[in-house]
Design a protein around this motif. Structure first.
Motif: not given
Length: 188
Positions: A131, A133-134, A136-137
């Protein structure tokens, strides 16, 4: 040179592709440990590997990994492929002084502050198991901790370019990957 490296296999099991990467990294003089938490089972399809993972259970497999690495220095580095990347990522909380973390084809959501472990991610641009977003986090958490973060994105669709039985297998990419991991473990 950094210390020992633990390589954790994917849901396919301890395949020839994983062993080839382990052999290539060991050839650089680095001690490499490759626990077989599937206990000899190897699968050629993702569905078979996932069914085996689910039959045993994620928590049981993670406990096997913990048992297999018991006694290794807390500063050992980890390289995980897919399922193994998920396990390696989880182990950061238990081993906050680990050397390095290399994740291939998977990341977990970040929970809590990052302990300063350098991270290198290898993934396809389009991978159902990763993912963005994962990633990026994770990047934000790692960089906030002051550690180095690298994100190596392979164009196109795929999951594990190191597995010879998969259509995305690419021997040149495997060679580049091994060199990148070697440099990361020695430099970061």
């Amino acid at each position: 040179m950094s210390g020992d490296l633990v390589i954790l296999h994917s849901a396919y099991g301890l395949t020839r592709g994983v062993q080839a990467v382990a052999d290539a990294l060991a050839a650089t003089g680095r001690p490499v440990h490759v626990p077989d938490y599937y206990r000899g089972r190897v699968f050629t399809t993702q569905a078979q590997g996932i069914a085996h993972r689910d039959a045993i259970g994620y928590a049981t497999l993670l406990d096997r990994v913990r048992g297999d690495i018991a006694g290794l220095d807390e500063r050992v580095s980890f390289l995980g492929f897919s399922l193994g990347a998920s396990f390696a990522h989880r182990l950061v909380a238990e081993r906050p002084t680990m050397g390095h973390l290399v994740l291939v084809g998977n990341t977990n959501p970040v929970s809590g502050p990052w302990p300063g472990v350098p991270v290198q991610v290898h993934r396809f641009e389009d991978d159902a198991w990763v993912k963005p977003d994962d990633v990026a986090d994770l990047k934000a958490a790692v960089e906030l901790s002051g550690a180095m973060f690298e994100d190596h994105v392979v164009p196109g669709h795929g999951h594990l370019f190191t597995e010879r039985h998969l259509p995305e297998y690419d021997p040149a990419r495997v060679e580049t990957f091994v060199a990148s991991v070697h440099d990361f473990l020695d430099w970061a």
